[in-house]
Each structure stands twice: as C-alpha cells, then as structure tokens.
Design a protein around this motif. Sequence first.
Motif, PDB file in Angstrom:
ATOM      1  N   UNK A 240       0.833  -1.110   0.126  1.00  0.00           N
ATOM      2  CA  UNK A 240      -0.049   0.065  -0.072  1.00  0.00           C
ATOM      3  C   UNK A 240       0.853   1.002  -0.218  1.00  0.00           C
ATOM      4  N   UNK A 241       0.469   2.225  -0.910  1.00  0.00           N
ATOM      5  CA  UNK A 241       1.217   3.462  -0.739  1.00  0.00           C
ATOM      6  C   UNK A 241       1.014   4.171  -2.230  1.00  0.00           C
ATOM      7  N   UNK A 242       2.049   5.050  -2.580  1.00  0.00           N
ATOM      8  CA  UNK A 242       2.054   5.845  -3.563  1.00  0.00           C
ATOM      9  C   UNK A 242       3.065   5.383  -4.592  1.00  0.00           C
ATOM     10  N   UNK A 262       5.828   4.645   0.815  1.00  0.00           N
ATOM     11  CA  UNK A 262       4.908   3.509   1.606  1.00  0.00           C
ATOM     12  C   UNK A 262       3.793   4.137   2.498  1.00  0.00           C
ATOM     13  N   UNK A 263       2.700   3.181   2.865  1.00  0.00           N
ATOM     14  CA  UNK A 263       1.852   3.594   3.889  1.00  0.00           C
ATOM     15  C   UNK A 263       2.129   3.023   5.314  1.00  0.00           C
ATOM     16  N   UNK A 270       5.499  11.770   4.192  1.00  0.00           N
ATOM     17  CA  UNK A 270       5.408  12.914   3.534  1.00  0.00           C
ATOM     18  C   UNK A 270       6.584  13.014   2.573  1.00  0.00           C
ATOM     19  N   UNK A 271       6.998  12.099   2.247  1.00  0.00           N
ATOM     20  CA  UNK A 271       8.297  12.019   1.259  1.00  0.00           C
ATOM     21  C   UNK A 271       8.457  10.767   0.446  1.00  0.00           C
ATOM     22  N   UNK A 322      10.606  14.483   7.794  1.00  0.00           N
ATOM     23  CA  UNK A 322       9.407  15.069   8.482  1.00  0.00           C
ATOM     24  C   UNK A 322       9.412  16.565   8.052  1.00  0.00           C
ATOM     25  N   UNK A 323      10.568  17.064   7.487  1.00  0.00           N
ATOM     26  CA  UNK A 323      10.350  18.452   7.039  1.00  0.00           C
ATOM     27  C   UNK A 323       9.682  18.618   6.004  1.00  0.00           C
ATOM     28  N   UNK A 324       9.189  17.544   5.192  1.00  0.00           N
ATOM     29  CA  UNK A 324       8.333  17.906   4.136  1.00  0.00           C
ATOM     30  C   UNK A 324       9.041  18.317   2.867  1.00  0.00           C
ATOM     31  N   UNK A 325       7.972  18.891   1.995  1.00  0.00           N
ATOM     32  CA  UNK A 325       8.734  19.442   0.803  1.00  0.00           C
ATOM     33  C   UNK A 325       8.883  21.014   0.657  1.00  0.00           C
ATOM     34  N   UNK A 326       8.484  21.633   1.763  1.00  0.00           N
ATOM     35  CA  UNK A 326       8.726  23.304   1.546  1.00  0.00           C
ATOM     36  C   UNK A 326      10.095  23.536   1.697  1.00  0.00           C
ATOM     37  N   UNK A 327      11.011  22.827   2.273  1.00  0.00           N
ATOM     38  CA  UNK A 327      12.581  23.148   2.344  1.00  0.00           C
ATOM     39  C   UNK A 327      13.307  22.060   1.580  1.00  0.00           C
ATOM     40  N   UNK A 328      12.819  21.111   0.855  1.00  0.00           N
ATOM     41  CA  UNK A 328      13.384  20.179   0.165  1.00  0.00           C
ATOM     42  C   UNK A 328      14.188  20.789  -0.979  1.00  0.00           C
ATOM     43  N   UNK A 329      15.587  19.998  -1.275  1.00  0.00           N
ATOM     44  CA  UNK A 329      16.286  20.633  -2.454  1.00  0.00           C
ATOM     45  C   UNK A 329      16.896  19.239  -2.829  1.00  0.00           C
ATOM     46  N   UNK A 330      16.935  18.971  -4.085  1.00  0.00           N
ATOM     47  CA  UNK A 330      17.298  17.832  -4.650  1.00  0.00           C
ATOM     48  C   UNK A 330      18.267  17.955  -5.964  1.00  0.00           C
ATOM     49  N   UNK A 331      19.120  16.819  -5.990  1.00  0.00           N
ATOM     50  CA  UNK A 331      20.029  17.083  -7.339  1.00  0.00           C
ATOM     51  C   UNK A 331      20.022  15.662  -7.859  1.00  0.00           C
TER      52      UNK A 331
END
Length: 395
Positions: A240-242, A262-263, A270-271, A322-331
């Motif tokens: 179960x999940x996205x 995962x659920x 949240x990630x 737990x920080x979620x997407x607002x402060x996310x950065x990726x490469x």
Amino acid sequence: MRFLVFLFASFLVGCSSGSRSSDTSFSYSLDVPNIGTVKYTVLAENGGRVSWYHGTNAAHNKIAYDAKTQKWDTDSRTDIYVMNADGSDKECITCNMVEFETLYQAILAQRQVAGDPRLGFWVGQPEWHPDGRHVIIQVENLYSLHLVQNFVSFGVDNDLWILDVEAKTASRIWTTSVPRNAALHPRFSDDGTKLIFAQRILGNLINVWDGWGIIVADFDITQAPANMISNANLIAPSGRGLYETTGFIGDSNTEFSYSFTPYENGTVLPYVAEGRITDVNGSFSQVVVDFANAWDEKPRYSPSTLAVVSMSSAFDTVWMPTDGAATLQTDLYLGTPGGVFDRLTFFNDLDRYSTRVLVTDQEWNAAGDKLVVQAQPNAAGLDAEIWLVQLPRAY
C-alpha cells in the motif's frame, strides 16, 4: 511528484502555436569526483517534464517536454513542445489544437457555473512512442478541481491521450472515469508493445496519496484510439502507498523501475522514500536507490542497464523526511543499481538560482552519454528549466 506545488507562475503571457526562438544558453563544466568532466547547458528557460526519443529512427533525436504557455498570479496553462537535442527549433504542438481547445472551453464553462474564475489548463508529461511520431500525454479532465494534485506531476483527474506530432491531432485513449482517480507517468517499452503508468483507485479512501498501484497493459499504436490499450492489469508490488512509474529497463518489456512511498502508521509518508524495480506481474519488489533519511525518486536506468540516475536530497544532511517539501532540495545522483552513487548535478550550488532547486524528471539519450533534466526552483512564481548534462563517457 508531490513537491511541485510551486509550479504556478506570476504573470500572463501569450500562447503561440509556432516555433519559438532558442533561449539564451548558459553552460559550464565541472570535474565531478568519480565521474570526470561533466558539461551542463540550459536548453530551455521555461520547461517541464521531458522525454528524449531513442527509438529505431536513427535520424530522430528530438526532445518532447511540457512548458507553460499562459501564466497568471497563481495559475497556468501548460502545453507540449518539441525541440532539437541542442535546444533549437522549439515548437508548441498542442497550442490551439481543436481537441484541447474544445476540452478547455468545456472546463471553463463548468467552472463558470461553479463560480470559479480560474483560467488554467494542464497538458503535459510526454512520453515518445518508439515510432517517433506519437507521444502519450496526460490531460486534466472535467472531474478536476484544478488543485495541486490535479497537475500533471500528480495525475489526479487526468486522462491519457495520444498525440500525433506531425498531424497535430490527438485522441483520448484512457479515461479516468471516477473523481479523484488518477493516471500518472505513462511509459512505453522500447518495442512499444507494453505500457505502464501509475493509477489511483479511489474506493473509500480520502487521502489522494493513498490507494495507488501500477497499470501494466498491452499497447498497439496501429489500433483505433479506443483499442490501443488492452489487457490492463493493476499491480501493487510494494504494498500500500503511492507509486510513480519511471521507465522500462533497457530493451526489456517485462522489468521496469518506479518510485514508492509506503503507507505506514495510518498514512502515506510525507516524502518519496526509495527507488525500486519490479516486473509486469509484480512478482518481486527490489530496492535500487535508498539513501538514509533522504527523498529518493525516479530511478532511471541507462541504455546499457549498468547504471542508474536518480534524484535525491542525500547531499542535504540537514533536511529530514519529517520536514516535508517546503524546504526540500534535490540533485541527480549516478551509480549502480543497489550500489554506490555519486552526486552528478550541483544546481543547488549555482548562483543562477536564488532558492532551493528540485532536480526532478530526467531521461537518457540513446547513446547513454547525455541526460536531459528538469530543474524546478522550489519557490512560487519561478519557471522550471531544462538542462543538458553531457557525461565524459557512455553508461
């Protein structure tokens, strides 16, 4: 992907159906540890999700992508473009197409009845068919509430259409017939006989990030649009999940890669936790990318299948899930499946960007020595850019 809540733009521009001039290119090179000298070049300063043709037509080397064609303070319209591999001869294919203008007017009329003044409309997420003429895309439908989850990065209330790039015609080939269901990230096998995409089945679930699986289907471009997709089966190899499909592995029409969230403990995390692979039967689920406490997504295999690129937040040791997407950065990271990975892009270190950057969708060229990459500033009102990443050798 869920963090593209910042895609929306801040001012209105026109929608053109013809070719656009090339963006002013920006290019630099960098000696990357364990990889060598890598060259990075901006191909488009307004771009989105990308697909680089690598089928049997050797003379065909074009990149399909979506981009904003109209922009308002908190809304946008997106369309499908095609450009050469060097970023030249950009052409909007879906601008002013009768099929989408008709649907758009129906959506606007529906909103008007509901007292909704928004004007946006989303067409995107292209994937070349191996014949080099057709592209499968996602299109917002009449069930859409035009919320973040309805954008093509998330696929809720999206249908699948097949686009004829030469004739500039399109037909719906998969209908998401229940509100809050979804179709996301359609991907063809190299021979064009198989199609995968993530799908959400609503049931009694309220959370739109729950209740997902992967559709595996047969595909035949020679059939009438209503019959192109057949023998569709839903699998959920990781439970179960996205789910977010990334692509078939090499010339295989049985194994493919995907992202999974995962659920756990009564909710979807949240990630995006990891990149995995499975087969068309969902008979196994194997992790190929999983940095600790990092957002890992879109594991895409190189043409040789010996290497994988994946977006990740692994370089940011401060960010936690737990920080979620607002402060996310990726490469992007490059490595071997389930093995060692090295950071490949460093867009978050560039003065070009005044905010965190989300390096997201990417695809290899046929030779395996170049990648086309989307870089999305993680802030409202800023356009995504499309970059060319040239590697010192083929993978």
